[in-house]
Scaffold this active site. Structure first.
Site, PDB file in Angstrom:
ATOM      1  N   GLY A 109       0.838  -1.139   0.069  1.00 26.77           N
ATOM      2  CA  GLY A 109      -0.029   0.063  -0.193  1.00 26.77           C
ATOM      3  C   GLY A 109       0.917   1.329   0.020  1.00 26.77           C
ATOM      4  N   SER A 110       2.034   1.180  -0.312  1.00 27.03           N
ATOM      5  CA  SER A 110       2.946   2.286  -0.204  1.00 27.03           C
ATOM      6  C   SER A 110       3.144   3.140  -1.805  1.00 27.03           C
ATOM      7  CB  SER A 110       4.358   1.720   0.104  1.00 27.03           C
ATOM      8  OG  SER A 110       5.038   1.006  -0.958  1.00 27.03           O
ATOM      9  N   LEU A 112       4.277   2.309  -4.804  1.00 22.50           N
ATOM     10  CA  LEU A 112       5.466   1.917  -5.535  1.00 22.50           C
ATOM     11  C   LEU A 112       5.334   0.715  -6.136  1.00 22.50           C
ATOM     12  CD1 LEU A 112       8.593   2.871  -2.959  1.00 22.50           C
ATOM     13  CD2 LEU A 112       7.449   4.377  -4.725  1.00 22.50           C
ATOM     14  N   GLY A 113       4.212   0.210  -6.311  1.00 17.29           N
ATOM     15  CA  GLY A 113       3.805  -1.125  -7.110  1.00 17.29           C
ATOM     16  C   GLY A 113       4.301  -2.162  -6.500  1.00 17.29           C
ATOM     17  N   SER A 115       2.840  -4.748  -4.760  1.00 22.72           N
ATOM     18  CA  SER A 115       1.964  -6.012  -5.017  1.00 22.72           C
ATOM     19  C   SER A 115       2.258  -6.728  -6.519  1.00 22.72           C
ATOM     20  CB  SER A 115       0.744  -5.967  -4.869  1.00 22.72           C
ATOM     21  OG  SER A 115       0.255  -5.535  -3.545  1.00 22.72           O
ATOM     22  N   GLU A 147      -2.996 -10.963 -11.416  1.00 19.04           N
ATOM     23  CA  GLU A 147      -3.708 -10.027 -10.423  1.00 19.04           C
ATOM     24  C   GLU A 147      -5.098  -9.561 -10.776  1.00 19.04           C
ATOM     25  OE1 GLU A 147      -1.189  -6.739  -8.292  1.00 19.04           O
ATOM     26  OE2 GLU A 147      -0.311  -7.116  -9.828  1.00 19.04           O
ATOM     27  N   ASP A 159       2.620  -1.376 -13.475  1.00 13.97           N
ATOM     28  CA  ASP A 159       3.759  -1.920 -12.603  1.00 13.97           C
ATOM     29  C   ASP A 159       4.361  -3.132 -13.019  1.00 13.97           C
ATOM     30  OD1 ASP A 159       2.949   0.174 -10.803  1.00 13.97           O
ATOM     31  OD2 ASP A 159       1.551  -0.951  -9.974  1.00 13.97           O
TER      32      ASP A 159
END
Length: 340
Positions: A109-110, A112-113, A115, A147, A159
């Site tokens: 959840g930051s 920066l991609g 997951s 995903e 991402d």
């Protein structure tokens, strides 16, 4: 043998959100991003017992299952199980049981991609072990499909392609999941200056990007003119950023980031909030000429362009918010795999 991979996280510099369907299907999207020296790492260790063991070292979670597929998707490390299930479905039985260990250099959840980059890394580790015939576009699309289709997680396409290809890329997105990755040949001096002047700040908050992205998608479906116009402007911003990097007009980047941030906030609610706005204004007062929230918004990392030698004053101002200024370098390589 142990089979390993590492895939780089990315900073989105311009065009964020235009890679999300249905906007990209209807109008075409464009994004400019750059990979950095923070990674998602995966290791596969074959086992003699017929077990599948997951160890998420950064999350301090571990799970063990009998090697009976598909593995249950029950909210516990589903992203790892989703990759395993898809590899089994597409390529058949595994040679043995295995232990899959993962670690990501930034929290979920930051922005920066994390997951998607983790999915790329895990697919890369399986490709190394099983000698899967995956080219770069194949690997990125498989990660995207796991995903978005298998796990039904809302999000865009950038991402997976950033983590797979690496470097600074101008990406184009079209209907039918068509993606074109255009690597940019930027002079080293320009990249050095950008790296010196671009501050990466973790706000110590995370967010669930799927809710923001779902609203963004609904705005396109409902033909929300303001939201769609903002996405058009963000696509133009990606072209502006590309020209600034290629021509070396680096100090224009702050203005371009600021322009994009104003547009991005119009795409959906929750992209910014009072806390993030306060951080942004403090950075601007300290000398930053522009910045943005990384990823979908709502929390996570922010970036600020600090011309001349203003980065030191900006960092001082940001430290008062209790977050963390993260050091990084731009990287040229995408996902890398090896065995030992």
């Amino acid at each position: 043998m142990i089979y390993r991979s590492k895939a780089p996280l990315r900073i989105g510099l311009a065009g964020g959100g235009t890679d999300v369907s249905p906007y990209s299907d209807l109008y075409g999207g464009a994004i400019l991003n750059a990979t950095i020296s923070l990674y998602a790492r995966a290791s596969i260790e074959p086992l003699t017992e017929n077990k599948v063991i997951f160890e998420s070292a950064d999350r301090r979670e571990s799970l063990s299952y009998d090697a009976v597929y598909p593995l249950p998707l029950d909210g516990k490390l589903d992203i790892l199980k989703g990759v395993v299930n898809r590899i089994f479905k597409d390529y058949g039985a595994f040679p043995s049981g295995f232990r899959l260990t993962t670690y990501v250099d930034a929290p979920p959840g930051s922005g920066l991609g994390t997951s998607s980059t983790l999915v790329v890394g895990v697919v890369g580790a399986f490709a190394e072990w099983l000698k899967l015939p995956l080219g770069e576009y194949d690997l990125a699309h498989l990660a995207y499909s796991i995903e978005r289709e298998d796990l039904q997680q809302a999000g865009g396409k950038q991402d997976q392609y950033a983590a797979t290809f690496g470097g600074v890329n101008f990406m184009e997105f079209y209907a039918g999941d068509k993606v074109i990755v255009n690597p940019l040949r930027i002079k080293d001096v320009y990249l050095h200056e950008l790296e010196n002047n671009l501050v990466l700040f973790y706000t110590s908050t995370s967010r669930l990007s799927s809710s923001i992205i779902s609203e963004q998608q609904k705005n396109v479906t409902d033909k929300n003119d303001d939201s769609i116009a903002a996405m058009h402007h963000l696509k133009e911003q990606a072209v502006m950023m590309k020209e600034a990097l290629l021509r070396g007009t680096i100090d224009k980047i702050g203005e371009i980031l600021d322009y994009g941030f104003e547009q991005k906030k119009k795409m959906a609610k929750g992209i910014s909030n009072s806390q993030l706005d306060e951080i942004y204004e403090a950075a601007r007062k300290a000398g930053a000429s522009g910045g943005k929230i990384s990823g979908a918004g709502g929390g996570g990392f922010m970036i600020f362009y600090c011309p001349k030698n203003t980065r030191f004053a900006v960092v001082d101002a940001l430290n008062k918010f209790g977050g963390d200024v993260k050091r990084y370098h731009f990287t040229n390589n995408g996902v890398q795999t090896w065995s030992i």
